[in-house]
Design a protein around this motif. Structure first.
Motif, PDB file in Angstrom:
ATOM      1  N   ALA A  39       0.720  -1.351   0.283  1.00  0.00           N
ATOM      2  CA  ALA A  39       0.048  -0.048   0.254  1.00  0.00           C
ATOM      3  C   ALA A  39       1.093   0.909   0.074  1.00  0.00           C
ATOM      4  N   ALA A  40       2.058   1.288   1.154  1.00  0.00           N
ATOM      5  CA  ALA A  40       2.686   2.614   0.442  1.00  0.00           C
ATOM      6  C   ALA A  40       3.475   2.442  -0.870  1.00  0.00           C
ATOM      7  N   ALA A  71       6.996  -1.188   6.510  1.00  0.00           N
ATOM      8  CA  ALA A  71       6.200   0.069   5.201  1.00  0.00           C
ATOM      9  C   ALA A  71       7.430   1.509   5.727  1.00  0.00           C
ATOM     10  N   TYR A  72       7.346   1.019   7.007  1.00  0.00           N
ATOM     11  CA  TYR A  72       7.907   2.738   7.747  1.00  0.00           C
ATOM     12  C   TYR A  72       9.136   2.648   7.262  1.00  0.00           C
ATOM     13  N   MET A  73       9.459   1.193   7.174  1.00  0.00           N
ATOM     14  CA  MET A  73      11.421   1.285   6.990  1.00  0.00           C
ATOM     15  C   MET A  73      11.852   1.641   5.509  1.00  0.00           C
ATOM     16  N   GLN A  74      10.934   0.370   4.679  1.00  0.00           N
ATOM     17  CA  GLN A  74      11.534   1.236   3.217  1.00  0.00           C
ATOM     18  C   GLN A  74      10.868   2.316   2.680  1.00  0.00           C
ATOM     19  N   ARG A  76      15.278  -0.909  -1.162  1.00  0.00           N
ATOM     20  CA  ARG A  76      13.922  -0.750  -0.779  1.00  0.00           C
ATOM     21  C   ARG A  76      13.116  -2.057  -0.721  1.00  0.00           C
ATOM     22  N   ASN A  77      13.246  -3.401  -1.372  1.00  0.00           N
ATOM     23  CA  ASN A  77      12.390  -4.782  -1.877  1.00  0.00           C
ATOM     24  C   ASN A  77      13.455  -5.782  -0.030  1.00  0.00           C
ATOM     25  N   ILE A  78      14.171  -4.740   0.681  1.00  0.00           N
ATOM     26  CA  ILE A  78      13.950  -5.552   1.753  1.00  0.00           C
ATOM     27  C   ILE A  78      13.366  -5.951   2.377  1.00  0.00           C
TER      28      ILE A  78
END
Length: 363
Positions: free
Chosen positions: A55-56, A254-257, A265-267
């Protein structure tokens, strides 16, 4: 009719419990449904963990209202805190207090001691990491206040809530060596960025600690479901349990991304997938060893109790320090928010905590 004193009753109950401590296998009923539970819980876990992340990332295409994403975030935070106390620490106390264990286990509150050890290990590890990070910044001429009290410093470490735009995205992290704090206005709020707070390593380590605790718990839950005699009730409860817990870990991912450069970001996706498969893997493993694995045996109780206690410490530290303290008390966004929004966020967190705690009645 024989008369039993309380001590004789306790001895009889203890003897009956010890009789059930053998190495024989767990329950073998509802085998088809146990196999199906692998895929049903996989779907619930994956949805819970992946929804906030996707969603993010793809908000432009999914058109998910910001309120929905925010609800998932705070609801998930409450779930994490309830999981620590109700679904990890309480079972650890029970498992390490099992009459199947040698008497020495009952002479000291090992579950609480291991939980305490876990909390301080995480604290010391983060303390060392942030002192080292601050020293590096000072060496290259950048001032940083780890508690967020100075000008240009963000409020302490951890997954703090930075104000995000309608696409749930933030600017990419500045390279270390450039100006440590940069201000930008979003919806009238001024947000400060810290090189320590926003570094990819810091974000990844913080979420990795949380996921480690949750993943350990999920594997043990799956193993128990595969062999537990009271399968039907446990199965229904765990579908909700894993979905809610997935929302908790997914919201943190999602926050980390949102605060990582695009190359990292794929992490977040991999983290969500890892959570999604852990309980099904545990169920599959339990079904594979169901003829020999007994969850009430001394060995199983020790392993499960120790892991639950350590995981409880991780989630307690994360829930109380990273989520409650840093996202409410020290968050610049929350300090600038209206009373109505603050109440809504706290209420959502309490809802998640309450529902997860309620599930503890059955699992």
């Amino acid at each position: 009719m024989p008369h039993f004193t309380p001590s004789r009753l306790a001895f009889r109950d203890n003897a009956d419990a010890v009789d059930n401590c053998g190495s024989g296998g767990g329950a073998d009923s509802y085998f088809g449904l146990r196999v199906a539970s692998i895929f049903i819980i996989l779907a619930g876990s994956m949805f819970g963990a992946l929804f906030p992340v996707l969603a993010a990332r793809y908000s432009k295409y999914l058109k998910v209202p910001k309120g929905v994403f925010e609800f998932a975030k705070w609801f998930g935070s409450g779930v994490i805190i309830a999981t620590a106390f109700i679904h990890l620490l309480s079972p650890a106390v029970e498992e390490l207090g099992s009459p199947c264990l040698p008497e020495a286990w009952s002479e000291y509150p090992y579950a609480f001691a291991l939980c305490l050890l876990s909390i301080f290990c995480i604290f010391i590890a983060e303390l060392i990491a942030f002192r080292w990070g601050t020293a590096v910044l000072v060496k290259i001429g950048i001032s940083h206040d780890a508690h967020g009290h100075g000008i240009g410093a963000h409020a302490s470490h951890g997954p703090e809530t930075l104000e995000r735009n309608s696409d749930f995205e933030t600017d990419r992290v500045e390279e270390v060596g450039r100006k440590s704090s940069s201000s930008h206005s979003t919806n009238g709020l001024v947000v400060q960025k810290s090189a320590v707070l926003d570094s990819p390593v810091t974000q990844i380590i913080g979420v990795a600690i949380l996921e480690f605790g949750v993943v350990l718990h999920s594997i043990l839950v799956g193993l128990t479901l595969a062999v537990d005699a009271d399968f039907k009730v446990l199965f229904v409860v765990l579908v909700f349990h894993q979905t809610f817990e997935g929302l908790g870990i997914g919201s943190r991912l999602a926050y980390m991304q949102a605060h990582l450069p695009s190359a990292y970001r794929n992490i977040a996706i991999w983290g969500a997938l890892l959570f999604g498969i852990t309980t099904p893997v545990g169920i599959a493993a339990g079904l594979g060893v169901r003829s020999t694995y007994n969850p009430d045996s001394a060995t199983a109780s020790i392993v499960s109790g120790v892991m639950d206690a350590l995981s409880a410490g991780i989630l307690i530290y994360t829930g109380l320090v990273e989520l409650l303290a840093h996202e409410f008390l020290f968050s610049k966004e929350m300090q600038s928010s209206s009373n109505a929004r603050l109440a809504r966020c706290v209420g959502t967190m309490l809802l998640g905590c309450g529902l997860m705690a309620l599930l503890g009645k059955w699992a």
